[in-house]
Motif scaffolding. Structure first.
Motif: not given
Length: 134
Positions: A62-79
């Motif tokens: 179950r991978v939930d895509f909650k909000v779109p991530i636009p080009q140029g965005a900074i994202v942090e992945l946390i495991g």
């Protein structure tokens, strides 16, 4: 004394990425497949740091895509390891969308990946390093 909570805390993995044009679809948001690839990488690193041996991905739940991530965005992945079995660990991976100006983050994507510890012959082995040494 149970060292598992300490091992879980020490294995938390954080990676920051910038969403480049080649990571996006025709409408300018992060490709789902790219997000899944990044999540698999973070789950692998987290599970390896927890188990201290080779691990492989066996499922993505179950991978939930909650909000779109636009080009140029900074994202942090946390495991983070959320469940430990005899030969497997479940890793929750969150992709947080960061507001570059305020630093505020919101959850954009979340999923759970099952990782299995394996030996050189790709056979499952105990995920607990202590159990492998016994």
């Amino acid at each position: 004394m149970d060292a598992q909570p300490d091992r879980i805390a020490q294995s938390i993995t954080r990676i920051t990425k910038l969403v480049f044009p080649q990571d996006t679809n025709p409408i300018g948001t992060l490709y789902g497949g790219t997000a899944l690839q990044w999540m698999d990488e973070v789950a692998f690193l987290t599970a390896t740091r927890f188990a201290r041996c080779q691990v492989v991905t066996v499922s993505m739940d179950r991978v939930d895509f909650k909000v779109p991530i636009p080009q140029g965005a900074i994202v942090e992945l946390i495991g983070e390891v959320t469940r430990v079995g005899r030969t497997s660990a479940t890793v929750r991976v969150q992709i947080m969308l960061e507001n570059a100006r305020s630093g505020e983050q919101k959850l954009a994507i979340e999923g759970h990946l099952a990782m299995v510890a394996v030996d050189d012959d790709m056979e499952p082995i105990p995920v607990d390093p202590g159990a492998r040494l016994a």
